[in-house]
Design an enzyme around this catalytic site. Structure first.
Site, PDB file in Angstrom:
ATOM      1  N   GLU A 203       9.892   1.948  10.332  1.00  0.00           N
ATOM      2  CA  GLU A 203      11.041   2.945  10.008  1.00  0.00           C
ATOM      3  C   GLU A 203      10.107   4.467   9.918  1.00  0.00           C
ATOM      4  O   GLU A 203       9.450   4.630   9.043  1.00  0.00           O
ATOM      5  CB  GLU A 203      11.399   2.868   8.616  1.00  0.00           C
ATOM      6  CG  GLU A 203      11.958   1.260   8.268  1.00  0.00           C
ATOM      7  CD  GLU A 203      13.470   1.124   8.908  1.00  0.00           C
ATOM      8  OE1 GLU A 203      14.183   2.295   9.158  1.00  0.00           O
ATOM      9  OE2 GLU A 203      14.042  -0.010   8.965  1.00  0.00           O
TER      10      GLU A 203
ATOM     11  N   GLU B 286      10.311  17.298  13.221  1.00  0.00           N
ATOM     12  CA  GLU B 286      10.723  17.092  11.815  1.00  0.00           C
ATOM     13  C   GLU B 286      10.163  17.999  10.795  1.00  0.00           C
ATOM     14  O   GLU B 286       8.530  17.861  11.023  1.00  0.00           O
ATOM     15  CB  GLU B 286      10.332  15.573  11.480  1.00  0.00           C
ATOM     16  CG  GLU B 286      10.835  15.157  10.343  1.00  0.00           C
ATOM     17  CD  GLU B 286      10.283  13.694   9.935  1.00  0.00           C
ATOM     18  OE1 GLU B 286       9.156  13.160  10.092  1.00  0.00           O
ATOM     19  OE2 GLU B 286      11.130  12.902   9.273  1.00  0.00           O
TER      20      GLU B 286
ATOM     21  N   CYS C 208      13.793  11.112   5.469  1.00  0.00           N
ATOM     22  CA  CYS C 208      13.703  10.696   6.655  1.00  0.00           C
ATOM     23  C   CYS C 208      14.867  10.849   7.818  1.00  0.00           C
ATOM     24  O   CYS C 208      15.067  11.163   8.779  1.00  0.00           O
ATOM     25  CB  CYS C 208      13.410   9.336   7.112  1.00  0.00           C
ATOM     26  SG  CYS C 208      14.275   8.098   6.037  1.00  0.00           S
TER      27      CYS C 208
ATOM     28  N   THR D 151       6.037   9.181  12.483  1.00  0.00           N
ATOM     29  CA  THR D 151       6.103   8.407  13.997  1.00  0.00           C
ATOM     30  C   THR D 151       4.491   8.465  14.275  1.00  0.00           C
ATOM     31  O   THR D 151       4.000   7.441  14.883  1.00  0.00           O
ATOM     32  CB  THR D 151       6.743   9.388  14.789  1.00  0.00           C
ATOM     33  OG1 THR D 151       8.155   9.402  14.405  1.00  0.00           O
ATOM     34  CG2 THR D 151       6.892   8.791  16.235  1.00  0.00           C
TER      35      THR D 151
ATOM     36  N   GLY E  69       2.978   5.555  12.427  1.00  0.00           N
ATOM     37  CA  GLY E  69       3.767   4.435  12.983  1.00  0.00           C
ATOM     38  C   GLY E  69       2.896   3.835  14.337  1.00  0.00           C
ATOM     39  O   GLY E  69       2.612   2.782  14.466  1.00  0.00           O
TER      40      GLY E  69
ATOM     41  N   LYS F 235       0.941  -1.092   0.048  1.00  0.00           N
ATOM     42  CA  LYS F 235       0.026  -0.140  -0.044  1.00  0.00           C
ATOM     43  C   LYS F 235       0.959   1.433   0.180  1.00  0.00           C
ATOM     44  O   LYS F 235       1.317   1.695   0.948  1.00  0.00           O
ATOM     45  CB  LYS F 235      -0.878   0.079   1.319  1.00  0.00           C
ATOM     46  CG  LYS F 235      -2.360   0.578   0.981  1.00  0.00           C
ATOM     47  CD  LYS F 235      -2.460   2.225   0.654  1.00  0.00           C
ATOM     48  CE  LYS F 235      -2.144   3.013   1.644  1.00  0.00           C
ATOM     49  NZ  LYS F 235      -1.812   4.388   1.423  1.00  0.00           N
TER      50      LYS F 235
END
Ligand code: NAD
Length: 503
Positions: A260, A393, A294, A240, A243, A185
């Site tokens: 990751e 980030e 990243c 994150t 995740g 996906k």
């Protein structure tokens, strides 16, 4: 020159299939802001079909299936895919550049890496056969033991948009090499080349159901995949925040995940460096892939004795970066991927200003580009460690700068982050580099460079950058389950209980 985006369907069980709900998502070229095509939008109904196809292709115990084929057989398909990617390289690179905005030269480099990754895991698939039944030495002679490495099963692979095809292939190649069957996906913001991978799989005759590709939105296609009871593992690359959601969904079924995630990586530049060489690596470390990496070393720590001169150098190097349509010759910085990312990055910059930081250069749209999601390479100084720009980030072409006076201070500042993906040190003193290498709390350390990545070496982070390692043999192990087999080889009875025959 721009090329048309092929109109594709979902790829399920080796065939193109319309999404059950017939929805499609527009493809927007970030350099022009124009709709240039569309991709199918899968939903839970399509996930069901793809999982079913993947399970049938896995079909344990039936003999002629993907999981019990020898590694050598699987390797043949991986090599055939690699060859087709190389054959189609120039078209694939253009599609990637149009879809996500990365400069064409970088997209072409990605396609070489994609083919290289398939080749590399073809080698590892072949090597797997010889590694079966590896003996385990035991302290009792009456037993012998060995280990089987078996595919984990059906895996869900959920990937981001910054390296659309390459990030997907970092998962697809080892998963297929291990004997897993998969549902990929990709990100709704850049899925075009992943659908071309489907076409390549059709062309090389990959058995139906071994790789299924579902494009679609995260909450509509990714979430049902992550929580599906017949998916044995989820491998995820992305933010994150997502995740954490995926881990929560997988936890309900005690499903393994590898993650990751994001980063806020430091680059530490000492006073003994060659300023030009250090400046080029600093720029590459942050602005390559339009700053959307990243592992971007987006926090510069520079020794206070060279800080002013080094900043001047950086600004001079930045002036030479060609910012243009990604397809234009010599482009070194294209647009960021979407209008949403563009707004988000400009907001980061304006918050930094309002918190008291100084914009050394950039910070806005380049004057010569009236359309497209372009942002100038930006350097921000006078930053404090509590500012958002230092902590979060950005995922865009923005470098924050702080100075340090001692090695201890540099290490403390470098590790002062929730993330732990990349880190870099630039110095002629290799002993010092080694001290920093040990001190960095990160999964990857670059010495006198930043960002180079090879599919043979492990990739992944610590802290909130995730866990598990991709690439290299670690990448293959992500998709293998280890089975212990222990055999009693003595002729003597076990003798723990009193034998009834002796009564
Ligand atoms: P994202 O988390 O928004 O999306 C990643 C993928 O997850 C997409 O395919 C998306 O559709 C899907 N998704 C979204 N919500 C979901 C849900 N609820 N359930 C299941 N799937 C869902 O990330 P992005 O914006 O595409 O990518 C940028 C992020 O990826 C950055 O944080 C970057 O650092 C990270 N990244 C990490 C690495 C690495 O190797 N560590 C590499 C590339 C990118």
């Amino acid at each position: 020159m721009a090329i048309p985006i092929p109109t594709r369907q979902l790829f399920i069980n080796g065939e193109w299939k319309d999404p059950v709900l017939k929805k499609r998502i527009p493809v927007i070229n970030p350099a022009t802001e124009q709709v240039v095509g569309d991709i199918p939008a899968a939903t839970a109904e399509d996930v069901e079909l793809a999982v079913d196809a993947a399970r049938k292709a896995l079909a344990r115990n039936k003999g002629k299936d993907w999981s019990s084929a020898s590694g050598a057989v699987r390797a043949k398909y991986l090599r055939a895919i690699a060859a087709k990617i190389t054959e189609r390289k120039s078209v694939l690179a253009k599609l990637e550049a149009i879809d996500c905005g990365k400069p064409l030269d970088e997209a072409a480099w990605d396609m070489d890496d994609v083919a290289g990754c398939f080749e590399y895991y073809a080698d590892l698939a072949e090597g797997l056969d010889a590694k079966q039944k590896a003996p385990v030495s035991l302290p009792m002679e009456t037993f012998k033991s060995y280990v089987l490495k078996e595919p984990i099963g059906v895996v869900g692979l959920i990937t981001p948009w910054n390296y659309p095809l390459l990030m997907a292939v970092w998962k697809v190649a080892p998963a297929l090499a291990a004997g897993c069957t998969a549902i990929l996906k990709p990100s709704e913001l850049a899925s075009v080349t992943c659908l071309e991978l489907a076409d390549v799989c059709r062309e090389v005759g990959l058995p139906p159901g071994v790789l299924n590709i579902l494009t679609g939105l995260g909450h509509e296609a990714g979430a049902p995949l992550a929580s599906h009871p017949h998916v044995d593992k989820i491998a995820f690359t992305g933010s994150t925040a997502t995740g954490s959601k995926i881990m929560t969904a997988a936890a309900q079924l005690v499903k393994p995940v590898s993650l990751e995630l994001g980063g806020k990586s430091p680059i530490v530049v000492f006073e003994d460096v060659d300023l030009d060489k250090a400046a080029e690596w600093t720029i590459f470390g942050c602005f390559w892939t339009n700053g959307q990496i990243c592992s971007a070393t987006s926090r510069l720590l520079v020794h206070e004795s060279i800080a002013a001169e080094f900043l001047e150098k950086l600004v001079k190097w930045i002036k030479n970066i060609k910012i243009s349509d990604p397809l234009a010759e010599g482009c070194r910085l294209g647009p960021v991927v979407s209008g949403g990312q563009y707004e988000k990055i400009l907001k980061f910059i304006s918050t930094a200003k309002s918190e008291g930081a100084k914009i050394v250069c950039g910070g806005k749209r380049p004057e010569h580009l009236k359309r497209g999601f372009f942002i100038e390479p930006t350097i921000i100084s006078d930053v404090t460690t509590s500012m958002q720009i230092w902590r979060e980030e950005v995922f865009g072409p923005v470098l924050s700068v702080k100075t340090f006076g001692s090695e201890e201070e540099a290490i403390e500042l470098a590790n002062d982050t929730h993330y732990g993906l990349g880190s870099a040190v630039i110095s002629k003193d290799l002993e010092r580099c080694e001290r920093l290498t040990k001190a960095f709390q990160a999964g990857i350390v670059w010495i006198n460079c930043s960002q180079p990545c090879f599919c043979q070496a492990p990739w992944g982070g610590m802290k909130r950058s995730g866990f598990g390692r991709e690439l290299g043999e670690w990448g293959l192990n992500n998709y293998l389950s280890v089975k212990q087999v222990t055999q009693y080889i003595s002729d003597e009875p076990w003798g723990w209980y009193a034998s009834p025959s002796k009564l």
